[in-house]
Scaffold this motif. Structure first.
Motif, PDB file in Angstrom:
ATOM      1  N   MET A 284       0.928  -1.163  -0.114  1.00 34.33           N
ATOM      2  CA  MET A 284       0.203   0.053   0.037  1.00 34.33           C
ATOM      3  C   MET A 284       0.825   0.978   0.020  1.00 34.33           C
ATOM      4  O   MET A 284       1.718   0.915   0.562  1.00 34.33           O
ATOM      5  N   ALA A 285       0.226   2.202  -1.095  1.00 34.46           N
ATOM      6  CA  ALA A 285       1.169   3.562  -1.038  1.00 34.46           C
ATOM      7  C   ALA A 285       0.236   4.183  -1.056  1.00 34.46           C
ATOM      8  O   ALA A 285      -1.155   4.778  -1.746  1.00 34.46           O
ATOM      9  N   MET A 286       1.020   5.665   0.092  1.00 34.84           N
ATOM     10  CA  MET A 286       0.185   6.911  -0.579  1.00 34.84           C
ATOM     11  C   MET A 286       1.257   7.946  -1.629  1.00 34.84           C
ATOM     12  O   MET A 286       2.318   8.247  -1.952  1.00 34.84           O
ATOM     13  N   VAL A 287      -0.488   8.154  -2.927  1.00 33.18           N
ATOM     14  CA  VAL A 287      -0.043   9.694  -4.117  1.00 33.18           C
ATOM     15  C   VAL A 287      -0.891  10.388  -3.642  1.00 33.18           C
ATOM     16  O   VAL A 287      -1.858  10.199  -4.366  1.00 33.18           O
ATOM     17  N   GLY A 288       0.356  11.420  -3.586  1.00 32.08           N
ATOM     18  CA  GLY A 288      -0.573  12.567  -3.123  1.00 32.08           C
ATOM     19  C   GLY A 288      -2.016  12.805  -2.196  1.00 32.08           C
ATOM     20  O   GLY A 288      -1.888  11.757  -0.887  1.00 32.08           O
TER      21      GLY A 288
END
Length: 177
Positions: free
Chosen positions: A5-9
């Protein structure tokens, strides 16, 4: 099996799922973007807003990074750790800030909420690019499908945590076209 999982913006991408704000757990409020539409999740909000009915998709109340916010967060964390140690308690009532996601449709404006994923707020560049990407999703079915598919594919292929700032901005630019 590891879950990536990743946060992009303003987006939280977990495997192939795309959320605005943090991915909700339990009864926490959240907003998921699916090929069908915008889905409200959590206690107190529900509904599916089909893409063909979504005229605009905007986000408000976004905390933007500032030096003061970063210093304040570090100070709060240090003070909180001292207090937790002294009192032997967890930090109660310290919920992360919320963003408001507005879905405009022929039926009116629907306000949904989600928790913020970035503890220290987002960079102004990432906020601007994320807003452009949300606007792009409402341009038409073909645009929405290819954009969302690109985000989901990236999420499924990505290994590890959130990418660095420069990479996040490059991804947002690519997805926003």
């Amino acid at each position: 099996m590891s879950t990536s999982m990743a946060m992009v913006g303003l987006f939280w991408i977990a495997e192939g799922d795309v959320y605005v704000g943090a991915k909700p757990s339990g009864l926490a409020p959240g907003v998921r973007l699916t090929p069908e539409g915008v889905t409200a999740l959590g206690d107190g909000q529900s509904g599916l807003y089909l893409w063909e009915d979504v005229q605009a998709l905007t986000v408000a109340d976004v905390p933007v990074q500032s030096l003061r916010r970063q210093i304040g967060a570090v100070k709060d964390l240090a003070l909180g750790t001292v207090m937790d140690f002294a009192l032997g308690s967890g930090r109660v009532g310290e919920a992360p800030p919320m963003v408001t996601i507005r879905v405009e449709s022929p039926g009116g404006v629907h306000e949904l909420t989600a928790y913020v994923a970035a503890a220290l707020g987002y960079s102004q560049t990432e906020v601007d690019l994320s807003r452009a990407l949300l606007a792009r999703l409402t341009e038409g079915a073909a645009t929405m499908a290819t954009t969302l598919a690109a985000m989901s594919e990236w999420g499924r292929a990505w290994e590890g945590g959130s990418p660095r700032k420069a990479e996040r901005e490059a991804l947002l630019r690519e997805w926003a076209g």
